[in-house]
Design a protein around this motif. Structure first.
Motif, PDB file in Angstrom:
ATOM      1  N   ASP A 287      23.779  45.197 162.501  1.00 20.49           N
ATOM      2  CA  ASP A 287      24.941  46.045 162.198  1.00 20.49           C
ATOM      3  C   ASP A 287      25.549  46.605 163.489  1.00 20.49           C
ATOM      4  OD1 ASP A 287      24.970  45.724 159.471  1.00 20.49           O
ATOM      5  OD2 ASP A 287      23.583  47.376 159.101  1.00 20.49           O
TER       6      ASP A 287
ATOM      7  N   VAL B 190      21.137  52.290 164.013  1.00 14.09           N
ATOM      8  CA  VAL B 190      19.861  52.950 163.710  1.00 14.09           C
ATOM      9  C   VAL B 190      19.506  53.988 164.771  1.00 14.09           C
ATOM     10  CG1 VAL B 190      17.386  52.579 163.301  1.00 14.09           C
ATOM     11  CG2 VAL B 190      19.054  50.850 162.566  1.00 14.09           C
TER      12      VAL B 190
ATOM     13  N   TYR C  37      15.700  46.966 165.403  1.00 13.22           N
ATOM     14  CA  TYR C  37      15.304  46.579 164.034  1.00 13.22           C
ATOM     15  C   TYR C  37      15.979  45.292 163.570  1.00 13.22           C
ATOM     16  CZ  TYR C  37      12.868  51.006 163.603  1.00 13.22           C
ATOM     17  OH  TYR C  37      11.989  52.044 163.796  1.00 13.22           O
TER      18      TYR C  37
ATOM     19  N   CYS D 247      18.882  44.594 162.575  1.00 15.36           N
ATOM     20  CA  CYS D 247      19.702  44.712 161.354  1.00 15.36           C
ATOM     21  C   CYS D 247      21.052  44.005 161.530  1.00 15.36           C
ATOM     22  CB  CYS D 247      19.918  46.188 161.000  1.00 15.36           C
ATOM     23  SG  CYS D 247      20.871  47.104 162.239  1.00 15.36           S
TER      24      CYS D 247
END
Ligand SMILES: Cc1cc2nc3c(=O)[nH]c(=O)nc-3n(C[C@H](O)[C@H](O)[C@H](O)COP(=O)(O)O)c2cc1C
Length: 183
Positions: free
Chosen positions: A53, A63, A49, A51
């Motif tokens: 992170d 995720v 995704y 992200c």
């Protein structure tokens, strides 16, 4: 003791790429290489995704929980082997989803320097060029991760489960194990 992560990507029980992976797996274990095996089809992961992170809260992916055990094993491993068929001149989506998550390593500044890797693939067409899409993506991605490619076993002309038995594929996959023993 050397450790190799083996990721398979055929949904077929006795798929040609899986039979080659089995040969590698057996040969590696016989040489006392620890094999951590994952089936990308069973993992059934979604893609990345983006992200960013990755590794921020202790786990590789914020995720996709299913990636985290695999990520730990990859970081610990001396080698990575990917074994999957060609789908639409490319990487089957279940395997691609796993590969997309390798972004986590790059995003967190973790390279594959010092690790070895290999590709095992096959396709129905007799023309080996049908595997170029998969091979290019694998090679460029692994080079980008600074991972040393020790072999690419690419077998054309296999369609039905078991066709691989009429080729050199299984023998070559077994011989691949030796390449992970050398320092
Ligand atoms: C969805 C799908 C897409 C495929 N696309 C290709 C292709 O682009 N080129 C090709 O030569 N074979 C293609 N094949 C054939 C497989 O690569 C071939 O049957 C291979 O032996 C399957 O490997 P497995 O037995 O490990 O599952 C495709 C098969 C499927 C099911």
């Amino acid at each position: 003791m050397k450790k190799v992560v083996l990721i398979t990507g055929s949904p077929r029980k006795d798929g040609n790429s899986k039979l080659m992976a089995d040969c590698f797996d057996r040969a590696a274990r016989a040489r006392e290489i620890e094999v951590k095996r994952y089936d990308a089809v069973r993992l059934s992961m979604a893609g990345c995704y983006a992200c960013n992170d990755c590794f921020k809260n202790g786990s590789a992916c914020a995720v996709e929980e299913k990636f985290n055990e695999l990520a730990k094993d990859i970081m610990d491993a001396d080698g990575i082997v990917m074994a999957a068929p060609v789908y639409w001149y490319s990487i089957p989506s279940q395997m691609k989803a796993v590969m997309d998550h390798f972004h986590a390593f790059k995003a967190a500044g973790k390279s594959f320097t010092g690790k070895k890797c290999a590709l095992i693939t096959c396709c129905e067409e007799d023309d080996a060029n049908a595997m170029r899409g998969f091979e290019y993506s694998f090679r460029k991605s692994m080079e980008f991760m600074d991972c040393h490619i020790v072999d690419e076993i690419m077998v054309p002309g296999v369609k039905t489960e078991g066709d691989i038995e009429n080729t050199q594929g299984m023998e070559r996959a077994a011989a691949l194990a030796d390449k992970f023993l050398i320092a």
